[in-house]
Design a protein around this motif. Structure first.
Motif, mmCIF file in Angstrom:
data_model
loop_
_atom_site.group_PDB
_atom_site.id
_atom_site.type_symbol
_atom_site.label_atom_id
_atom_site.label_comp_id
_atom_site.label_asym_id
_atom_site.label_seq_id
_atom_site.Cartn_x
_atom_site.Cartn_y
_atom_site.Cartn_z
ATOM 1 N N MET A 1 7.730 -34.326 41.010
ATOM 2 C CA MET A 1 7.293 -34.653 39.670
ATOM 3 C C MET A 1 8.215 -33.951 38.689
ATOM 4 N N MET A 2 8.729 -34.690 37.768
ATOM 5 C CA MET A 2 9.680 -34.152 36.793
ATOM 6 C C MET A 2 8.935 -33.709 35.537
ATOM 7 N N SER A 3 9.501 -32.727 34.871
ATOM 8 C CA SER A 3 8.924 -32.224 33.629
ATOM 9 C C SER A 3 9.776 -32.661 32.454
ATOM 10 N N ALA A 4 9.122 -33.136 31.410
ATOM 11 C CA ALA A 4 9.836 -33.473 30.177
ATOM 12 C C ALA A 4 10.422 -32.195 29.597
ATOM 13 N N PRO A 5 11.634 -32.250 29.077
ATOM 14 C CA PRO A 5 12.237 -31.040 28.515
ATOM 15 C C PRO A 5 11.470 -30.514 27.299
ATOM 16 N N ARG A 6 11.404 -29.207 27.192
ATOM 17 C CA ARG A 6 10.827 -28.553 26.016
ATOM 18 C C ARG A 6 11.889 -28.594 24.937
ATOM 19 N N PRO A 7 11.555 -29.110 23.751
ATOM 20 C CA PRO A 7 12.565 -29.204 22.689
ATOM 21 C C PRO A 7 12.999 -27.827 22.177
ATOM 22 N N GLY A 8 14.248 -27.760 21.753
ATOM 23 C CA GLY A 8 14.742 -26.538 21.130
ATOM 24 C C GLY A 8 15.200 -25.500 22.137
ATOM 25 N N SER A 9 15.481 -24.331 21.599
ATOM 26 C CA SER A 9 15.969 -23.234 22.440
ATOM 27 C C SER A 9 14.798 -22.457 23.029
ATOM 28 N N ARG A 10 15.114 -21.617 23.970
ATOM 29 C CA ARG A 10 14.106 -20.741 24.572
ATOM 30 C C ARG A 10 13.821 -19.581 23.614
ATOM 31 N N PRO A 11 12.598 -19.075 23.628
ATOM 32 C CA PRO A 11 12.306 -17.893 22.814
ATOM 33 C C PRO A 11 12.957 -16.646 23.409
ATOM 34 N N ALA A 12 13.121 -15.636 22.580
ATOM 35 C CA ALA A 12 13.570 -14.338 23.075
ATOM 36 C C ALA A 12 12.416 -13.701 23.840
ATOM 37 N N VAL A 13 12.755 -13.044 24.942
ATOM 38 C CA VAL A 13 11.765 -12.402 25.803
ATOM 39 C C VAL A 13 12.212 -10.969 26.042
ATOM 40 N N SER A 14 11.266 -10.059 26.125
ATOM 41 C CA SER A 14 11.585 -8.648 26.342
ATOM 42 C C SER A 14 12.349 -8.465 27.647
ATOM 43 N N THR A 15 13.206 -7.473 27.662
ATOM 44 C CA THR A 15 13.951 -7.154 28.882
ATOM 45 C C THR A 15 13.359 -5.948 29.589
ATOM 46 N N GLU A 16 12.417 -5.288 28.939
ATOM 47 C CA GLU A 16 11.706 -4.159 29.541
ATOM 48 C C GLU A 16 10.237 -4.539 29.644
ATOM 49 N N PRO A 98 4.009 -23.104 42.911
ATOM 50 C CA PRO A 98 4.976 -23.233 43.994
ATOM 51 C C PRO A 98 6.377 -22.985 43.422
ATOM 52 N N ALA A 99 7.219 -22.292 44.173
ATOM 53 C CA ALA A 99 8.537 -21.899 43.663
ATOM 54 C C ALA A 99 9.338 -23.088 43.137
ATOM 55 N N ALA A 100 9.320 -24.206 43.841
ATOM 56 C CA ALA A 100 10.092 -25.370 43.397
ATOM 57 C C ALA A 100 9.565 -25.899 42.066
ATOM 58 N N ARG A 101 8.254 -25.919 41.898
ATOM 59 C CA ARG A 101 7.672 -26.398 40.635
ATOM 60 C C ARG A 101 8.003 -25.426 39.505
ATOM 61 N N GLY A 102 7.946 -24.128 39.788
ATOM 62 C CA GLY A 102 8.312 -23.148 38.778
ATOM 63 C C GLY A 102 9.757 -23.287 38.345
ATOM 64 N N ARG A 103 10.655 -23.558 39.303
ATOM 65 C CA ARG A 103 12.069 -23.774 38.957
ATOM 66 C C ARG A 103 12.225 -25.025 38.108
ATOM 67 N N GLU A 104 11.447 -26.066 38.421
ATOM 68 C CA GLU A 104 11.501 -27.300 37.636
ATOM 69 C C GLU A 104 11.083 -27.030 36.187
ATOM 70 N N LEU A 105 9.994 -26.280 36.006
ATOM 71 C CA LEU A 105 9.544 -25.946 34.648
ATOM 72 C C LEU A 105 10.563 -25.050 33.941
#
Length: 157
Positions: A1-16, A98-105
């Motif tokens: 099952m394919m996921s529609a792309p999320r529009p725009g850029s990714r948000p900034a996420v903490s590195t710590e 599932p790892a494959a679904r998480g990678r797809e998202l």
């Protein structure tokens, strides 16, 4: 099952730790809708997260207290915690798929791997920015709850 792309850029996420979303968060009103919709899902039960800061809300399953396998819980070896919602200052969600679904998202821009993953099944889903994204994020959470129960994925976008 394919996921529609999320529009725009990714948000900034903490590195710590703890991993949190720093930009493009949900508005407080939209976050409130997210919380209400998630806890209205069949069998979803609200509680205190066993592994996340106190502002987070754990999503437990009323019909299942123990995990099928450790990779299906954010708190392996404790009460099954398939999802937790971070507070209004963050608005992201940690869950296991599932790892494959998480990678797809992840490839579609909806998620990224959890910075402290143990099994490759732990992901952060970004907080929704509008009503359309709210529908998709709630569908992803519903899919996650099915995974925790050992059911097949439901086809979330």
């Amino acid at each position: 099952m394919m996921s529609a792309p999320r529009p725009g850029s990714r948000p900034a996420v903490s590195t710590e730790g703890p991993q949190r979303q720093l930009t493009e968060r949900s508005t407080p009103a939209l976050w409130g809708q997210l919380v209400a919709r998630v806890f209205a899902l069949p069998g979803a039960e609200e509680g205190h997260s066993q592994v996340s800061p106190p502002t987070s809300r754990a999503v437990f399953l009323a019909d299942r207290h123990s995990e099928i396998a450790p990779e299906r819980s954010l708190a392996p070896g404790r009460r099954l915690e398939p999802v937790h919602l971070h507070g209004v200052q963050d608005t992201s969600i940690h869950l296991v798929l599932p790892a494959a679904r998480g990678r797809e998202l992840t490839d579609a821009g909806w998620a990224e791997p959890h910075q402290y993953e143990d099994f490759g099944t732990e992901f952060m889903v970004y907080g929704p920015r509008d009503e359309a994204e709210l529908e998709i994020v709630v569908a992803i959470v519903a899919e996650r709850l099915a995974f925790a129960r050992g059911q097949a994925a439901s086809g979330a976008p």
